[in-house]
Motif scaffolding. Structure first.
Motif, PDB file in Angstrom:
ATOM      1  N   ALA A 178      13.556 -41.820 -31.790  1.00  0.00           N
ATOM      2  CA  ALA A 178      12.628 -40.588 -32.655  1.00  0.00           C
ATOM      3  C   ALA A 178      11.776 -39.893 -31.380  1.00  0.00           C
ATOM      4  O   ALA A 178      11.452 -40.502 -30.565  1.00  0.00           O
ATOM      5  CB  ALA A 178      11.591 -41.325 -33.405  1.00  0.00           C
ATOM      6  N   ASN A 179      12.202 -38.460 -31.472  1.00  0.00           N
ATOM      7  CA  ASN A 179      11.196 -37.815 -30.322  1.00  0.00           C
ATOM      8  C   ASN A 179      10.320 -36.784 -30.966  1.00  0.00           C
ATOM      9  O   ASN A 179      10.648 -36.091 -31.718  1.00  0.00           O
ATOM     10  CB  ASN A 179      12.410 -37.203 -29.748  1.00  0.00           C
ATOM     11  CG  ASN A 179      12.012 -36.436 -28.335  1.00  0.00           C
ATOM     12  OD1 ASN A 179      10.988 -35.626 -28.457  1.00  0.00           O
ATOM     13  ND2 ASN A 179      12.383 -36.892 -27.215  1.00  0.00           N
ATOM     14  N   ASP A 180       8.994 -36.939 -30.489  1.00  0.00           N
ATOM     15  CA  ASP A 180       8.043 -35.778 -30.961  1.00  0.00           C
ATOM     16  C   ASP A 180       7.991 -34.447 -30.144  1.00  0.00           C
ATOM     17  O   ASP A 180       7.327 -33.331 -30.683  1.00  0.00           O
ATOM     18  CB  ASP A 180       6.530 -36.575 -30.748  1.00  0.00           C
ATOM     19  CG  ASP A 180       6.461 -37.646 -31.741  1.00  0.00           C
ATOM     20  OD1 ASP A 180       6.755 -37.414 -32.726  1.00  0.00           O
ATOM     21  OD2 ASP A 180       5.996 -38.802 -31.274  1.00  0.00           O
ATOM     22  N   ASN A 181       8.844 -34.302 -29.017  1.00  0.00           N
ATOM     23  CA  ASN A 181       8.738 -33.148 -28.188  1.00  0.00           C
ATOM     24  C   ASN A 181       7.452 -32.427 -28.333  1.00  0.00           C
ATOM     25  O   ASN A 181       7.643 -31.370 -28.452  1.00  0.00           O
ATOM     26  CB  ASN A 181       9.964 -32.192 -29.007  1.00  0.00           C
ATOM     27  CG  ASN A 181      10.480 -31.016 -28.027  1.00  0.00           C
ATOM     28  OD1 ASN A 181      10.122 -29.863 -28.596  1.00  0.00           O
ATOM     29  ND2 ASN A 181      10.743 -31.231 -26.824  1.00  0.00           N
ATOM     30  N   GLY A 182       6.529 -32.970 -28.023  1.00  0.00           N
ATOM     31  CA  GLY A 182       5.219 -32.308 -27.383  1.00  0.00           C
ATOM     32  C   GLY A 182       4.064 -32.488 -28.717  1.00  0.00           C
ATOM     33  O   GLY A 182       3.156 -32.040 -28.722  1.00  0.00           O
ATOM     34  N   GLU A 183       4.667 -32.765 -29.840  1.00  0.00           N
ATOM     35  CA  GLU A 183       3.786 -32.655 -30.929  1.00  0.00           C
ATOM     36  C   GLU A 183       3.023 -34.179 -30.722  1.00  0.00           C
ATOM     37  O   GLU A 183       3.611 -34.878 -29.728  1.00  0.00           O
ATOM     38  CB  GLU A 183       4.539 -33.090 -32.331  1.00  0.00           C
ATOM     39  CG  GLU A 183       5.295 -31.731 -32.607  1.00  0.00           C
ATOM     40  CD  GLU A 183       4.289 -30.734 -33.223  1.00  0.00           C
ATOM     41  OE1 GLU A 183       3.111 -30.656 -32.825  1.00  0.00           O
ATOM     42  OE2 GLU A 183       4.781 -29.934 -34.012  1.00  0.00           O
ATOM     43  N   PRO A 184       1.743 -34.420 -31.439  1.00  0.00           N
ATOM     44  CA  PRO A 184       1.033 -35.573 -31.285  1.00  0.00           C
ATOM     45  C   PRO A 184       1.865 -36.715 -31.427  1.00  0.00           C
ATOM     46  O   PRO A 184       2.667 -36.774 -32.512  1.00  0.00           O
ATOM     47  CB  PRO A 184      -0.261 -35.302 -32.240  1.00  0.00           C
ATOM     48  CG  PRO A 184      -0.211 -33.887 -32.269  1.00  0.00           C
ATOM     49  CD  PRO A 184       0.926 -33.226 -32.242  1.00  0.00           C
TER      50      PRO A 184
ATOM     51  N   HIS B 209       8.439 -26.094 -30.852  1.00  0.00           N
ATOM     52  CA  HIS B 209       9.033 -27.743 -30.818  1.00  0.00           C
ATOM     53  C   HIS B 209      10.200 -27.943 -31.361  1.00  0.00           C
ATOM     54  O   HIS B 209      10.657 -27.135 -32.464  1.00  0.00           O
ATOM     55  CB  HIS B 209       8.016 -28.531 -31.333  1.00  0.00           C
ATOM     56  CG  HIS B 209       6.594 -28.518 -31.031  1.00  0.00           C
ATOM     57  ND1 HIS B 209       6.178 -29.139 -29.890  1.00  0.00           N
ATOM     58  CD2 HIS B 209       5.345 -27.874 -31.519  1.00  0.00           C
ATOM     59  CE1 HIS B 209       4.855 -28.804 -29.620  1.00  0.00           C
ATOM     60  NE2 HIS B 209       4.393 -28.159 -30.494  1.00  0.00           N
ATOM     61  N   TRP B 210      11.177 -28.837 -30.823  1.00  0.00           N
ATOM     62  CA  TRP B 210      12.237 -29.269 -31.433  1.00  0.00           C
ATOM     63  C   TRP B 210      12.290 -30.745 -31.511  1.00  0.00           C
ATOM     64  O   TRP B 210      12.578 -31.537 -30.387  1.00  0.00           O
ATOM     65  CB  TRP B 210      13.626 -28.835 -30.464  1.00  0.00           C
ATOM     66  CG  TRP B 210      13.498 -27.370 -30.124  1.00  0.00           C
ATOM     67  CD1 TRP B 210      14.347 -26.338 -30.723  1.00  0.00           C
ATOM     68  CD2 TRP B 210      13.090 -26.800 -28.758  1.00  0.00           C
ATOM     69  NE1 TRP B 210      14.304 -25.234 -30.168  1.00  0.00           N
ATOM     70  CE2 TRP B 210      13.442 -25.436 -28.977  1.00  0.00           C
ATOM     71  CE3 TRP B 210      12.359 -27.189 -27.810  1.00  0.00           C
ATOM     72  CZ2 TRP B 210      12.992 -24.412 -28.103  1.00  0.00           C
ATOM     73  CZ3 TRP B 210      11.860 -26.194 -27.043  1.00  0.00           C
ATOM     74  CH2 TRP B 210      12.284 -25.114 -27.067  1.00  0.00           C
ATOM     75  N   CYS B 211      12.034 -31.058 -32.681  1.00  0.00           N
ATOM     76  CA  CYS B 211      11.472 -32.770 -32.663  1.00  0.00           C
ATOM     77  C   CYS B 211      12.959 -33.184 -33.402  1.00  0.00           C
ATOM     78  O   CYS B 211      13.630 -32.648 -34.218  1.00  0.00           O
ATOM     79  CB  CYS B 211      10.437 -32.919 -33.524  1.00  0.00           C
ATOM     80  SG  CYS B 211       9.041 -31.973 -32.752  1.00  0.00           S
ATOM     81  N   TYR B 212      13.224 -34.371 -33.267  1.00  0.00           N
ATOM     82  CA  TYR B 212      14.331 -34.903 -33.704  1.00  0.00           C
ATOM     83  C   TYR B 212      14.220 -36.751 -33.894  1.00  0.00           C
ATOM     84  O   TYR B 212      13.579 -37.247 -33.178  1.00  0.00           O
ATOM     85  CB  TYR B 212      15.702 -34.660 -32.820  1.00  0.00           C
ATOM     86  CG  TYR B 212      15.738 -35.468 -31.478  1.00  0.00           C
ATOM     87  CD1 TYR B 212      16.370 -36.572 -31.551  1.00  0.00           C
ATOM     88  CD2 TYR B 212      15.068 -34.634 -30.468  1.00  0.00           C
ATOM     89  CE1 TYR B 212      16.283 -36.988 -30.288  1.00  0.00           C
ATOM     90  CE2 TYR B 212      15.265 -35.213 -29.297  1.00  0.00           C
ATOM     91  CZ  TYR B 212      16.011 -36.482 -28.862  1.00  0.00           C
ATOM     92  OH  TYR B 212      15.797 -37.073 -27.920  1.00  0.00           O
ATOM     93  N   ALA B 213      15.364 -37.304 -34.652  1.00  0.00           N
ATOM     94  CA  ALA B 213      15.524 -38.685 -34.756  1.00  0.00           C
ATOM     95  C   ALA B 213      16.754 -38.799 -35.034  1.00  0.00           C
ATOM     96  O   ALA B 213      17.534 -37.955 -35.786  1.00  0.00           O
ATOM     97  CB  ALA B 213      14.215 -38.948 -35.888  1.00  0.00           C
ATOM     98  N   TYR B 214      17.355 -39.771 -34.703  1.00  0.00           N
ATOM     99  CA  TYR B 214      18.857 -40.090 -35.200  1.00  0.00           C
ATOM    100  C   TYR B 214      18.979 -41.788 -35.195  1.00  0.00           C
ATOM    101  O   TYR B 214      18.057 -42.537 -34.784  1.00  0.00           O
ATOM    102  CB  TYR B 214      19.798 -39.648 -33.906  1.00  0.00           C
ATOM    103  CG  TYR B 214      19.847 -40.399 -32.590  1.00  0.00           C
ATOM    104  CD1 TYR B 214      20.455 -41.744 -32.292  1.00  0.00           C
ATOM    105  CD2 TYR B 214      19.075 -39.565 -31.519  1.00  0.00           C
ATOM    106  CE1 TYR B 214      20.388 -42.341 -31.232  1.00  0.00           C
ATOM    107  CE2 TYR B 214      18.947 -40.402 -30.373  1.00  0.00           C
ATOM    108  CZ  TYR B 214      19.578 -41.504 -30.129  1.00  0.00           C
ATOM    109  OH  TYR B 214      19.638 -42.047 -28.789  1.00  0.00           O
ATOM    110  N   MET B 215      20.023 -41.920 -35.906  1.00  0.00           N
ATOM    111  CA  MET B 215      20.406 -43.458 -36.315  1.00  0.00           C
ATOM    112  C   MET B 215      21.977 -43.414 -36.013  1.00  0.00           C
ATOM    113  O   MET B 215      22.838 -42.566 -36.418  1.00  0.00           O
ATOM    114  CB  MET B 215      19.889 -43.771 -37.683  1.00  0.00           C
ATOM    115  CG  MET B 215      20.445 -45.066 -38.119  1.00  0.00           C
ATOM    116  SD  MET B 215      19.496 -46.623 -37.428  1.00  0.00           S
ATOM    117  CE  MET B 215      18.001 -46.182 -38.212  1.00  0.00           C
TER     118      MET B 215
END
Length: 200
Positions: free
Chosen positions: A71-77, A55-61
């Protein structure tokens, strides 16, 4: 954050953090950014760099007012990855930042609670390793004036201290100045007092 505030906190340069839990490895990369375009480029780069990750999860502001975020979970729950990462950005009151957390699965499921802890801890580690800096929100003004009044304009520039971004001296002279947001009204009013000056 008050409406009058013209400063914001961000990170000076890229930093990383690593967190491991039950053989799963979470690599967090915190990157200073200012546009969505930059964010896309970084996401593409790190997905290629860690192509074999799960997974490549991320968040930005983005923005001094901290109103543009994702915010992105990229396939995580749902809510187990992007949200905890964003939560770390918020708890440090940061903006113009992207945090990507790359996960290598270690074969043991962590459960939703475990995932939240892991993504939060990895993001926190990247922030802890970063140099946090305070930047000012600046505004730009262009002033056009006749050449004989150059000294008057330069006196204002010297007294008020804006940064000169560009200047040209033709029939009419033009100067582009940048200064902190809350100092701009005073700069404008000083420039307006100079004969022949037009502010764009």
């Amino acid at each position: 954050m008050s409406e009058l505030s013209d400063t914001y906190k961000t990170i000076a340069e890229l930093s990383e953090g690593v967190y491991t839990e039950k053989r799963s490895k979470f690599i967090a990369i915190a990157i200073p950014v200012s546009t969505v375009e930059e964010i896309r480029e970084h996401l593409e780069y790190y997905q290629k760099k860690y192509y074999d990750a799960r997974h490549w999860c991320y968040a930005y502001m983005l923005g001094a007012e901290r109103k543009e975020f994702r915010a992105n979970d990229n396939g995580e729950p749902s809510g187990t990855a992007g949200k905890p990462i964003l939560g770390q950005i918020n708890s440090h009151n940061l903006t113009n930042i992207l945090i990507i957390v790359v996960r290598y699965f270690g074969g043991i499921k962590l459960g939703t609670g475990g995932l939240v802890v892991a993504y939060k801890a990895a993001a926190a580690e990247a922030i802890a390793n970063a140099a946090i800096v305070e930047r000012t929100v600046d505004e730009v003004v262009t002033v056009v004036f006749e050449y004989p009044f150059m000294n008057d304009i330069m006196r204002v520039v010297k007294e008020e201290g804006p940064e000169i971004l560009s200047q040209s001296y033709n029939m009419d002279c033009e100067m582009v100045l940048r200064i902190r947001k809350n100092l701009m009204p005073r700069l404008r009013s000083c420039l307006k007092k100079v004969e022949s000056a037009h502010i764009l």
